[in-house]
Scaffold this active site. Structure first.
Site, PDB file in Angstrom:
ATOM      1  CB  ALA A 169      -3.373  50.633  34.731  1.00  0.00           C
ATOM      2  CB  SER A 183      -2.465  56.287  25.107  1.00  0.00           C
ATOM      3  OG  SER A 183      -3.746  56.152  24.523  1.00  0.00           O
ATOM      4  CE1 TYR A 218      -1.826  50.772  24.697  1.00  0.00           C
ATOM      5  CE2 TYR A 218      -3.408  52.485  25.212  1.00  0.00           C
ATOM      6  CZ  TYR A 218      -2.365  52.022  24.444  1.00  0.00           C
ATOM      7  OH  TYR A 218      -1.844  52.803  23.435  1.00  0.00           O
ATOM      8  CE  LYS A 269       0.489  53.500  26.023  1.00  0.00           C
ATOM      9  NZ  LYS A 269       1.846  53.655  25.483  1.00  0.00           N
TER      10      LYS A 269
HETATM   11  P1  NAI Z   1       2.787  49.709  16.340  1.00  0.00           P
HETATM   12  O1  NAI Z   1       2.215  48.390  16.712  1.00  0.00           O
HETATM   13  O2  NAI Z   1       2.713  50.164  14.926  1.00  0.00           O
HETATM   14  O3  NAI Z   1       4.312  49.797  16.824  1.00  0.00           O
HETATM   15  C1  NAI Z   1       4.705  49.350  18.090  1.00  0.00           C
HETATM   16  C2  NAI Z   1       6.115  48.802  17.990  1.00  0.00           C
HETATM   17  O4  NAI Z   1       6.540  48.434  19.304  1.00  0.00           O
HETATM   18  C3  NAI Z   1       6.213  47.538  17.116  1.00  0.00           C
HETATM   19  O5  NAI Z   1       7.244  47.686  16.167  1.00  0.00           O
HETATM   20  C4  NAI Z   1       6.504  46.432  18.114  1.00  0.00           C
HETATM   21  O6  NAI Z   1       7.305  45.388  17.590  1.00  0.00           O
HETATM   22  C5  NAI Z   1       7.228  47.201  19.200  1.00  0.00           C
HETATM   23  N1  NAI Z   1       7.202  46.504  20.493  1.00  0.00           N
HETATM   24  C6  NAI Z   1       6.208  45.810  21.057  1.00  0.00           C
HETATM   25  N2  NAI Z   1       6.602  45.283  22.210  1.00  0.00           N
HETATM   26  C7  NAI Z   1       7.896  45.643  22.395  1.00  0.00           C
HETATM   27  C8  NAI Z   1       8.854  45.414  23.389  1.00  0.00           C
HETATM   28  N3  NAI Z   1       8.579  44.645  24.449  1.00  0.00           N
HETATM   29  N4  NAI Z   1      10.083  45.966  23.248  1.00  0.00           N
HETATM   30  C9  NAI Z   1      10.386  46.715  22.171  1.00  0.00           C
HETATM   31  N5  NAI Z   1       9.529  46.951  21.173  1.00  0.00           N
HETATM   32  C10 NAI Z   1       8.285  46.437  21.286  1.00  0.00           C
HETATM   33  O7  NAI Z   1       2.032  50.739  17.314  1.00  0.00           O
HETATM   34  P2  NAI Z   1       2.026  52.330  17.444  1.00  0.00           P
HETATM   35  O8  NAI Z   1       0.623  52.731  17.397  1.00  0.00           O
HETATM   36  O9  NAI Z   1       3.006  52.977  16.563  1.00  0.00           O
HETATM   37  O10 NAI Z   1       2.476  52.455  18.969  1.00  0.00           O
HETATM   38  C11 NAI Z   1       3.507  53.312  19.409  1.00  0.00           C
HETATM   39  C12 NAI Z   1       3.140  53.853  20.776  1.00  0.00           C
HETATM   40  O11 NAI Z   1       2.026  54.731  20.659  1.00  0.00           O
HETATM   41  C13 NAI Z   1       2.722  52.782  21.786  1.00  0.00           C
HETATM   42  O12 NAI Z   1       3.255  53.097  23.055  1.00  0.00           O
HETATM   43  C14 NAI Z   1       1.217  52.885  21.801  1.00  0.00           C
HETATM   44  O13 NAI Z   1       0.678  52.433  23.009  1.00  0.00           O
HETATM   45  C15 NAI Z   1       1.032  54.377  21.601  1.00  0.00           C
HETATM   46  N6  NAI Z   1      -0.268  54.808  21.142  1.00  0.00           N
HETATM   47  C16 NAI Z   1      -0.801  54.386  19.937  1.00  0.00           C
HETATM   48  C17 NAI Z   1      -1.999  54.888  19.495  1.00  0.00           C
HETATM   49  C18 NAI Z   1      -2.597  54.534  18.157  1.00  0.00           C
HETATM   50  O14 NAI Z   1      -3.736  54.920  17.881  1.00  0.00           O
HETATM   51  N7  NAI Z   1      -1.911  53.839  17.287  1.00  0.00           N
HETATM   52  C19 NAI Z   1      -2.770  55.834  20.309  1.00  0.00           C
HETATM   53  C20 NAI Z   1      -2.121  56.201  21.543  1.00  0.00           C
HETATM   54  C21 NAI Z   1      -0.922  55.703  21.915  1.00  0.00           C
END
Ligand code: NAI
Length: 259
Positions: free
Chosen positions: A165, A150, A163, A167
């Site tokens: 830490a 991120s 978070y 990332k």
């Molecule tokens: P999202 O919430 O739409 O999708 C995250 C998915 O991860 C969900 O389907 C959830 O069920 C799954 N998940 C959660 N805990 C889990 C676990 N223990 N094991 C397996 N699956 C699990 O979020 P998004 O935004 O698509 O996130 C994807 C990645 O991108 C994450 O690593 C997030 O930290 C990162 N990110 C997101 C940003 C944003 O603005 N949306 C910005 C920077 C990074």
């Protein structure tokens, strides 16, 4: 014309495992890989969510299967990675995408629990996925690992310390494993998404999103999950064979902007 290049820009027939693929960027990544002809292991802690995504891809002619996988569960990781390789006859690409939001002050009573879960899901889970996949990646002709971090790994927002830490740890894990596994031709890269419209940011009101994006990004908007998914795909192409150990912001110019 095909004689003019040696390296392929196709992932057709390669097998990719995507974590957290039921929503947001994971789902977009799974779809982009399926559209390019890869076999896609759609994994998520939500079994139903993973199944909906995989079924939809199969209905549209893609090669996909769903698994319930909690990346914080070491046994789950090993079992699912082995099963994916068995079902698809190998494993070439790991996309470590699963993530959770961990917003709370440092002096909150629940801080330790949030810290432990954040690190387990977003950092320990990534190394465990890589370790479980390694025997298969070693047999692949196009072994690729993409870790999703991120822009919170590069700068920081108040109240998100577990978070940030986790990332920042992902960027270190990426560089270290790129160096360690480079001699085997396994590439390890990291993407730092900026503000993206996904499940994670769904609770932020649109008005607030627009103000933030105008103030902070060069492109004046939130990104679409598919815009990140295409960068992930690019890092996994056979032609991306000399690109490793990099940390790439896909952030609409957020990190480039001072004022
Ligand atoms: P999202 O919430 O739409 O999708 C995250 C998915 O991860 C969900 O389907 C959830 O069920 C799954 N998940 C959660 N805990 C889990 C676990 N223990 N094991 C397996 N699956 C699990 O979020 P998004 O935004 O698509 O996130 C994807 C990645 O991108 C994450 O690593 C997030 O930290 C990162 N990110 C997101 C940003 C944003 O603005 N949306 C910005 C920077 C990074």
């Amino acid at each position: 014309m095909s004689d003019f290049k040696q390296l392929s820009r196709s992932v057709k027939g390669l097998t990719v495992i995507v974590t957290g693929a039921a929503s947001g960027m994971g789902r977009a990544t799974a779809r982009v890989f399926a559209a390019e002809g890869a076999n896609v292991a759609v994994t998520d802690v939500s079994e139903e969510g993973a199944k909906i995504v995989a079924d939809d891809m199969v209905a549209h002619g893609g090669s996909a299967k769903a698994w319930r996988l909690d990346v914080a569960d070491a046994d789950d990781v090993k079992r699912v990675v082995d099963d994916v390789a068995k079902q698809f006859g190998g494993l070439d690409i790991v996309v470590n995408n699963a993530g959770i939001s961990t917003r709370l002050p440092i002096d909150d009573g629940g801080y330790d629990a949030m810290w432990d879960r954040g690190i387990a899901v977003m950092l320990t889970g990534q190394q465990r996925m890589i370790r479980a996949a390694l025997p298969y990646l070693r047999k692949s002709k196009c072994p690729r690992i993409v870790n999703i971090a991120s822009t919170e790994a590069l700068g920081a927002t108040a109240l998100h310390s577990p978070y940030s830490a986790a990332k920042a740890g992902v960027t270190g894990l990426t560089r270290s494993l790129a160096v360690e596994l480079g001699r085997e031709g396994i590439t390890v890269n990291c993407i730092c998404p900026g503000p993206i419209t996904t499940g994670m940011t769904a609770r932020i009101p649109d008005e607030q999103k627009a103000i933030y994006a105008k103030r902070r990004t060069a492109l004046n908007r939130y990104g679409d999950p598919e815009e990140v998914a295409h960068m992930t795909l690019s890092l996994c192409l056979p032609a991306a064979s000399f690109l490793t150990g990099v940390v790439i912001p896909v952030d609409g110019g957020l990190m480039a902007r001072n004022a």
